[in-house]
Design a protein around this motif. Structure first.
Motif, mmCIF file in Angstrom:
data_model
loop_
_atom_site.group_PDB
_atom_site.id
_atom_site.type_symbol
_atom_site.label_atom_id
_atom_site.label_comp_id
_atom_site.label_asym_id
_atom_site.label_seq_id
_atom_site.Cartn_x
_atom_site.Cartn_y
_atom_site.Cartn_z
ATOM 1 N N ALA A 1 -3.423 4.581 -0.177
ATOM 2 C CA ALA A 1 -2.807 5.850 0.220
ATOM 3 C C ALA A 1 -3.028 6.962 -0.795
ATOM 4 C CB ALA A 1 -1.301 5.634 0.433
ATOM 5 N N ARG B 1 4.469 6.894 -7.978
ATOM 6 C CA ARG B 1 5.217 5.994 -7.089
ATOM 7 C C ARG B 1 4.598 4.597 -7.065
ATOM 8 N NH1 ARG B 1 5.683 9.553 -1.743
ATOM 9 N NH2 ARG B 1 4.233 10.890 -2.878
ATOM 10 N N GLN B 2 3.268 4.536 -7.123
ATOM 11 C CA GLN B 2 2.628 3.225 -7.124
ATOM 12 C C GLN B 2 2.954 2.459 -8.399
ATOM 13 O OE1 GLN B 2 1.826 0.697 -5.402
ATOM 14 N NE2 GLN B 2 0.205 1.723 -4.260
ATOM 15 N N GLY C 1 1.882 10.400 -5.908
ATOM 16 C CA GLY C 1 1.520 9.113 -5.330
ATOM 17 C C GLY C 1 1.211 8.061 -6.380
ATOM 18 N N GLN D 1 0.823 -1.205 0.000
ATOM 19 C CA GLN D 1 0.000 0.000 0.000
ATOM 20 C C GLN D 1 0.862 1.262 0.000
ATOM 21 O OE1 GLN D 1 -2.926 0.162 3.124
ATOM 22 N NE2 GLN D 1 -3.131 2.365 3.030
ATOM 23 N N HIS D 2 1.936 1.259 0.766
ATOM 24 C CA HIS D 2 2.766 2.465 0.909
ATOM 25 C C HIS D 2 4.048 2.357 0.082
ATOM 26 C CE1 HIS D 2 0.158 4.264 3.901
ATOM 27 N NE2 HIS D 2 0.088 3.102 4.504
ATOM 28 N N TYR D 3 3.986 1.607 -0.996
ATOM 29 C CA TYR D 3 5.012 1.547 -2.042
ATOM 30 C C TYR D 3 6.314 0.862 -1.622
ATOM 31 C CZ TYR D 3 2.090 5.735 -2.658
ATOM 32 O OH TYR D 3 1.056 6.625 -2.674
#
Length: 381
Positions: A166, A142-143, A139, A81-83
């Motif tokens: 996120a 980054r994902q 975001g 979830q937070h890469y």
């Protein structure tokens, strides 16, 4: 053959995270595992990734015992979830990481790694960002880097753990459409863990609904939404709202009205759960028809009207959802009385252990009006 998950159990002290979980995933299938926090979906993903081991059960992939392999040998790509990107590495270095840390006998040549990274960045539409650092990306970007890094090792199984949690709402909508098309182009077997119903129903070939460590239902998005197998699935997916009701013979009694039940056996039934969906509560065309209620609130959201209703005979308010066009035919204000009909009810009959033994949907006769129905048969009439 795909993946065969059989009777997995995982327990932490007195908490049972997975309770007799079995699931088959076909090659190239996109499966969403959906459930509230604590339902067991992340525990299942961790076991498949090699980050945890079950207490009981087995996982076979094409006849091979997946649990006997360590995480590095499973051919699994994992997106968090937070890469979990390395902030001191560029985008290209992050994507190349899984290839560069392989044992030297298995490590591709530098030129092959460079070509692979360039191809992946082109596929995830980040060609121009290879030299940037994660802090310089949005975001959503980054994902996509995290996804490219997971794909660099050419996984046979892709695991996505709440990958859009996120991100803001509009980015999530755009990314899930992109990911669905991306999956179709690759054909990698994918397990997508989420608590977001819209994500699961929009993206997956099949949806697995979990609750308290057990699988409640497996089916296509259409089956899960339109034919929920349990009262939990009805509440969690279709926003089913409980109504007071009981079954007597072939009739369902709800709030002073009787509904005819077809194909519903009361054998071994201990309790009955009756649900109505927001879209199945409609305003009556004339005063005195249907159920008396009070309009508690009115909200206009993206072309729909969401109304809070206090129905006579109920303690808890209900939520109804109408189109702007249908609601424009009525002139009822907040705090004023309104009569409503239920277009459809879902009925679940459960035994003493809470297992569903029978379910059906019942519908009253329709009138000519597209948003109103004829009156039910009143009890004693």
């Amino acid at each position: 053959m795909g993946i065969e998950i059989s009777r997995l159990r995982r327990q932490f002290g007195s908490f049972i995270a997975l309770d007799d979980v079995s699931l088959d995933i076909a090659d190239g299938e996109f499966v969403a595992v959906l459930g509230p926090s604590g339902s067991g979906k992340t525990s299942l993903l961790r076991i498949l990734a090699g980050l945890d081991q079950p207490d009981l059960g087995s996982v076979q992939r094409d006849g091979q015992d997946l649990l006997a392999l360590d995480a590095r040998r499973r051919g699994v790509g994992l997106v968090f979830q937070h890469y979990a990107l390395f902030p001191h590495m560029t985008v290209a270095q992050n994507v190349a990481f899984g290839l560069r840390v392989r044992p030297w006998r298995l490590r591709p040549k530098a030129s092959a790694i460079k070509a692979s990274v360039e191809a992946l960045l082109h596929r995830v539409e980040l060609d121009a960002f290879a030299s940037r650092y994660p802090a310089q990306l949005s975001g959503g970007q980054r994902q996509r880097v995290a996804l490219a890094r997971a794909l660099a090792i050419e996984p046979r199984l892709l695991l996505l753990d709440e990958p859009f949690g996120a991100l803001d709402a509009q980015v999530r909508v755009n990314l899930r459409r992109w990911l669905r098309e991306f999956h179709r182009s690759l054909g990698i077997t994918t397990l997508f863990v989420t608590h977001d119903q819209d994500e699961a129903l929009e993206m997956a070939d099949r949806v697995v609904v979990m609750n308290r460590g057990r699988i409640e239902q497996i089916g296509t998005p259409e089956q899960i939404y339109h034919q929920p197998a349990t009262a939990f699935v009805s509440r969690f997916i279709a926003r089913g709202q409980p109504l007071p009701g009981e079954v007597a013979g072939s009739s369902l009694h709800v709030l002073g009205h009787a509904w005819q039940l077809d194909g519903f056996s009361s054998t071994d039934i201990h309790t009955v759960a009756v649900h109505v969906r927001p879209e199945h509560i409609v305003p009556a065309t004339r005063h005195g028809e249907g159920l008396a209620a009070c309009l508690l609130s009115l909200r206009h959201v993206a072309g729909t009207v969401r109304a809070g209703l206090q129905v006579e005979g109920m303690d808890e308010p209900l939520e109804a959802e109408w189109s702007e066009r249908d609601w424009s035919r009525h002139s009822v204000g907040v705090g004023e009385p309104i009569d409503v009909h239920f277009q459809s009810l879902s009925v679940f009959g459960m035994d003493r252990e809470g297992r569903v033994r029978a379910r059906t949907d019942c519908h009253p006769p329709y009138s000519a009006s597209p948003i109103a129905i004829g009156p039910w048969r009143r009890l004693g009439a």
